[in-house]
Motif scaffolding. Structure first.
Motif, PDB file in Angstrom:
ATOM      1  N   ASN A   1      -2.612 -32.084  14.020  1.00 43.95           N
ATOM      2  CA  ASN A   1      -4.038 -31.768  12.500  1.00 43.95           C
ATOM      3  C   ASN A   1      -5.111 -32.244  12.646  1.00 43.95           C
ATOM      4  O   ASN A   1      -5.253 -34.014  13.354  1.00 43.95           O
ATOM      5  CB  ASN A   1      -2.856 -31.902  11.323  1.00 43.95           C
ATOM      6  N   ALA A   2      -5.744 -32.256  11.629  1.00 42.74           N
ATOM      7  CA  ALA A   2      -6.794 -32.676  11.161  1.00 42.74           C
ATOM      8  C   ALA A   2      -7.068 -33.331   9.810  1.00 42.74           C
ATOM      9  O   ALA A   2      -6.935 -32.970   9.126  1.00 42.74           O
ATOM     10  CB  ALA A   2      -8.458 -32.603  11.854  1.00 42.74           C
ATOM     11  N   GLU A   3      -8.449 -34.487   9.497  1.00 44.25           N
ATOM     12  CA  GLU A   3      -8.605 -35.294   8.135  1.00 44.25           C
ATOM     13  C   GLU A   3      -8.514 -33.976   7.193  1.00 44.25           C
ATOM     14  O   GLU A   3      -8.312 -34.004   6.498  1.00 44.25           O
ATOM     15  CB  GLU A   3      -9.824 -35.960   8.524  1.00 44.25           C
ATOM     16  N   GLY A   4      -9.436 -32.477   7.727  1.00 41.82           N
ATOM     17  CA  GLY A   4      -9.435 -31.549   6.663  1.00 41.82           C
ATOM     18  C   GLY A   4      -8.050 -31.147   6.476  1.00 41.82           C
ATOM     19  O   GLY A   4      -8.060 -30.569   5.441  1.00 41.82           O
ATOM     20  N   ASN A   5      -7.076 -30.760   7.266  1.00 43.01           N
ATOM     21  CA  ASN A   5      -5.855 -30.668   7.281  1.00 43.01           C
ATOM     22  C   ASN A   5      -5.549 -31.849   5.909  1.00 43.01           C
ATOM     23  O   ASN A   5      -4.118 -31.307   5.561  1.00 43.01           O
ATOM     24  CB  ASN A   5      -4.833 -30.554   8.189  1.00 43.01           C
ATOM     25  N   ARG A   6      -5.363 -32.725   6.564  1.00 39.60           N
ATOM     26  CA  ARG A   6      -4.306 -33.291   5.582  1.00 39.60           C
ATOM     27  C   ARG A   6      -5.293 -33.941   4.180  1.00 39.60           C
ATOM     28  O   ARG A   6      -4.124 -33.623   3.141  1.00 39.60           O
ATOM     29  CB  ARG A   6      -4.820 -34.884   5.960  1.00 39.60           C
ATOM     30  N   ALA A   7      -6.310 -33.501   4.093  1.00 41.20           N
ATOM     31  CA  ALA A   7      -7.285 -33.663   2.121  1.00 41.20           C
ATOM     32  C   ALA A   7      -7.042 -31.575   1.515  1.00 41.20           C
ATOM     33  O   ALA A   7      -7.018 -31.941   0.788  1.00 41.20           O
ATOM     34  CB  ALA A   7      -8.643 -33.131   2.510  1.00 41.20           C
ATOM     35  N   GLU A   8      -6.563 -31.273   2.746  1.00 44.45           N
ATOM     36  CA  GLU A   8      -6.202 -29.866   1.972  1.00 44.45           C
ATOM     37  C   GLU A   8      -4.741 -29.869   1.783  1.00 44.45           C
ATOM     38  O   GLU A   8      -4.275 -29.515   0.170  1.00 44.45           O
ATOM     39  CB  GLU A   8      -6.064 -28.524   3.546  1.00 44.45           C
ATOM     40  N   SER A   9      -3.117 -30.595   1.960  1.00 43.87           N
ATOM     41  CA  SER A   9      -1.969 -31.261   1.950  1.00 43.87           C
ATOM     42  C   SER A   9      -2.553 -31.955   0.291  1.00 43.87           C
ATOM     43  O   SER A   9      -1.293 -31.664  -0.120  1.00 43.87           O
ATOM     44  CB  SER A   9      -1.743 -31.657   3.012  1.00 43.87           C
ATOM     45  N   ILE A  10      -3.859 -32.547   0.174  1.00 48.43           N
ATOM     46  CA  ILE A  10      -3.521 -33.477  -0.597  1.00 48.43           C
ATOM     47  C   ILE A  10      -3.554 -32.934  -1.942  1.00 48.43           C
ATOM     48  O   ILE A  10      -3.004 -33.008  -2.863  1.00 48.43           O
ATOM     49  CB  ILE A  10      -4.249 -34.800  -0.285  1.00 48.43           C
ATOM     50  N   LYS A  11      -4.127 -31.815  -1.828  1.00 53.33           N
ATOM     51  CA  LYS A  11      -4.922 -30.859  -2.233  1.00 53.33           C
ATOM     52  C   LYS A  11      -3.650 -30.203  -3.011  1.00 53.33           C
ATOM     53  O   LYS A  11      -3.893 -29.920  -4.133  1.00 53.33           O
ATOM     54  CB  LYS A  11      -6.036 -30.037  -2.450  1.00 53.33           C
ATOM     55  N   VAL A  12      -3.125 -29.773  -2.316  1.00 47.96           N
ATOM     56  CA  VAL A  12      -1.955 -28.888  -3.097  1.00 47.96           C
ATOM     57  C   VAL A  12      -1.496 -29.484  -3.754  1.00 47.96           C
ATOM     58  O   VAL A  12      -0.416 -29.517  -4.971  1.00 47.96           O
ATOM     59  CB  VAL A  12      -1.038 -28.107  -1.669  1.00 47.96           C
ATOM     60  N   LEU A  13      -0.818 -30.772  -2.629  1.00 45.41           N
ATOM     61  CA  LEU A  13       0.237 -31.153  -3.983  1.00 45.41           C
ATOM     62  C   LEU A  13       0.720 -32.299  -4.841  1.00 45.41           C
ATOM     63  O   LEU A  13       1.027 -32.453  -5.662  1.00 45.41           O
ATOM     64  CB  LEU A  13       0.419 -32.980  -2.400  1.00 45.41           C
ATOM     65  N   LYS A  14      -1.213 -32.789  -5.130  1.00 46.27           N
ATOM     66  CA  LYS A  14      -1.490 -33.162  -6.482  1.00 46.27           C
ATOM     67  C   LYS A  14      -1.526 -31.893  -7.728  1.00 46.27           C
ATOM     68  O   LYS A  14      -1.400 -32.752  -8.554  1.00 46.27           O
ATOM     69  CB  LYS A  14      -2.948 -33.360  -6.321  1.00 46.27           C
ATOM     70  N   LYS A  15      -2.363 -30.810  -7.156  1.00 39.86           N
ATOM     71  CA  LYS A  15      -2.046 -29.982  -7.557  1.00 39.86           C
ATOM     72  C   LYS A  15      -0.561 -29.520  -8.497  1.00 39.86           C
ATOM     73  O   LYS A  15      -0.595 -29.357  -9.491  1.00 39.86           O
ATOM     74  CB  LYS A  15      -2.418 -28.630  -7.601  1.00 39.86           C
ATOM     75  N   MET A  16       0.218 -29.527  -7.769  1.00 41.24           N
ATOM     76  CA  MET A  16       1.945 -29.826  -7.897  1.00 41.24           C
ATOM     77  C   MET A  16       2.311 -30.816  -8.805  1.00 41.24           C
ATOM     78  O   MET A  16       3.265 -31.105  -9.474  1.00 41.24           O
ATOM     79  CB  MET A  16       2.385 -29.381  -6.768  1.00 41.24           C
ATOM     80  N   GLY A  17       1.442 -32.221  -9.111  1.00 38.34           N
ATOM     81  CA  GLY A  17       1.663 -33.010  -9.963  1.00 38.34           C
ATOM     82  C   GLY A  17       2.424 -33.731  -9.140  1.00 38.34           C
ATOM     83  O   GLY A  17       3.088 -35.518  -9.407  1.00 38.34           O
ATOM     84  N   PHE A  18       2.440 -34.551  -8.077  1.00 36.47           N
ATOM     85  CA  PHE A  18       2.906 -35.530  -7.200  1.00 36.47           C
ATOM     86  C   PHE A  18       1.736 -36.352  -6.836  1.00 36.47           C
ATOM     87  O   PHE A  18       0.608 -36.234  -6.663  1.00 36.47           O
ATOM     88  CB  PHE A  18       3.560 -34.969  -5.711  1.00 36.47           C
ATOM     89  N   GLU A  19       2.355 -37.555  -7.119  1.00 38.12           N
ATOM     90  CA  GLU A  19       1.371 -38.304  -6.021  1.00 38.12           C
ATOM     91  C   GLU A  19       1.736 -39.093  -4.543  1.00 38.12           C
ATOM     92  O   GLU A  19       2.414 -38.525  -3.639  1.00 38.12           O
ATOM     93  CB  GLU A  19       1.979 -39.657  -6.491  1.00 38.12           C
ATOM     94  N   THR A  20       0.453 -39.114  -4.223  1.00 38.75           N
ATOM     95  CA  THR A  20       0.410 -39.020  -2.920  1.00 38.75           C
ATOM     96  C   THR A  20       0.001 -41.035  -2.318  1.00 38.75           C
ATOM     97  O   THR A  20      -0.780 -41.476  -2.866  1.00 38.75           O
ATOM     98  CB  THR A  20      -0.997 -37.579  -1.993  1.00 38.75           C
ATOM     99  N   GLU A  21      -0.286 -40.676  -0.493  1.00 38.11           N
ATOM    100  CA  GLU A  21      -0.570 -41.965   0.516  1.00 38.11           C
ATOM    101  C   GLU A  21      -0.653 -41.554   1.641  1.00 38.11           C
ATOM    102  O   GLU A  21       0.323 -40.443   1.915  1.00 38.11           O
ATOM    103  CB  GLU A  21       1.108 -42.918  -0.027  1.00 38.11           C
ATOM    104  N   THR A  22      -1.705 -42.316   2.113  1.00 34.15           N
ATOM    105  CA  THR A  22      -1.752 -41.527   3.735  1.00 34.15           C
ATOM    106  C   THR A  22      -1.303 -42.814   4.517  1.00 34.15           C
ATOM    107  O   THR A  22      -1.407 -43.908   4.594  1.00 34.15           O
ATOM    108  CB  THR A  22      -3.454 -41.206   3.506  1.00 34.15           C
TER     109      THR A  22
END
Length: 248
Positions: free
Chosen positions: A183-204
């Motif tokens: 994956n690439a930074e853009g893929n990771r950013a999209e994953s974070i966007k989906v997870l935050k919309k669901m209400g989850f905390e994220t770290e990279t």
């Protein structure tokens, strides 16, 4: 002599004692279950996929081993973290273990490192018992996920949706990696966007590109008795899992 019970047993590969502020707060012992439904390209613990190199433990036996360090858990607000392998597949064992130490009038903070790629029934059983899930998301894109793990992430989505809708989002930390060649930074950013919309905390973080086992894990021992905290690995012929049917 201990009274025999009908508690479930589980295959455990090893222990790493008294890790400080790793896998959760305070002093903690990491318990590594054998068996995983994924076959990740850069897996650090490939030996945990193999059957026959672990020992089966009952909840009573695991409790006896962990209680050697109970004082340190209490003074540091620590506890135990289940990892692997995929610990969520051992939900019935963890439920029995939780019930056993409650019957002993004891308390223990349980945390879990998981891919969440297990049938929903496991997460429904574990959610009330686990104080924190550390979820290795891989990537939320199904094709990237499958390329890397050789499995699809249907169960991951299902479990995240259930946790979010049932008030457990605060118990979940989603770790979102950059995976070299996958994956690439853009893929990771999209994953974070989906997870935050669901209400989850994220770290990279970034995966280490390796096919070698993690050296600490390969030297870990299985104690036969609580006082034998670094014993030899004991082979057996038990089957690894009973709940590893996958959806494509």
């Amino acid at each position: 002599m201990k009274q025999k019970t009908n508690y479930k047993t589980a295959p455990i590969m090893g222990f790493e004692r008294l890790r400080e502020n790793v896998d959760g707060p305070g002093l903690r012992t990491l318990v590594l279950f054998a068996g995983c439904p994924l076959h990740c390209e850069y897996c650090l613990n490939k030996m945990l996929l193999r059957s026959g190199i672990q020992k089966d433990f009952s909840p009573e036996e695991l409790y006896d081993i962990l209680m050697v360090d109970s004082y340190y858990f209490k003074i540091s607000d620590g506890g135990i973290t289940f990892g692997g392998g995929e610990p969520a597949l051992q939900s019935r064992f963890i439920r029995d273990f939780h019930q056993f130490y409650k019957d002993m009038d004891d308390e223990m903070d349980i945390r879990m490192e998981t891919s969440l790629n297990v049938p929903l029934e496991h997460i429904q059983m574990l959610a009330p018992l686990v104080s924190k899930f550390y979820v290795d998301i891989k990537d939320m894109d199904p094709e990237i996920y499958c390329d890397y793990t050789h499995e699809y992430n249907y169960f991951v989505y299902t479990n995240l949706e259930w946790l979010s809708k049932n008030g457990y989002a605060s118990k979940v930390l989603c770790r979102v990696p950059l995976i070299p060649d996958f994956n690439a930074e853009g893929n990771r950013a999209e994953s974070i966007k989906v997870l935050k919309k669901m209400g989850f905390e994220t770290e990279t973080f970034t995966y280490i590109k390796t096919h070698e086992p993690y050296p600490e894990i390969t030297t870990m021992g299985i104690p036969a008795e609580p006082e034998e905290l670094m014993g030899d690995l004991i082979p057996d012929n038990n089957d690894m899992l009973e709940d590893d049917e996958r959806k494509g």
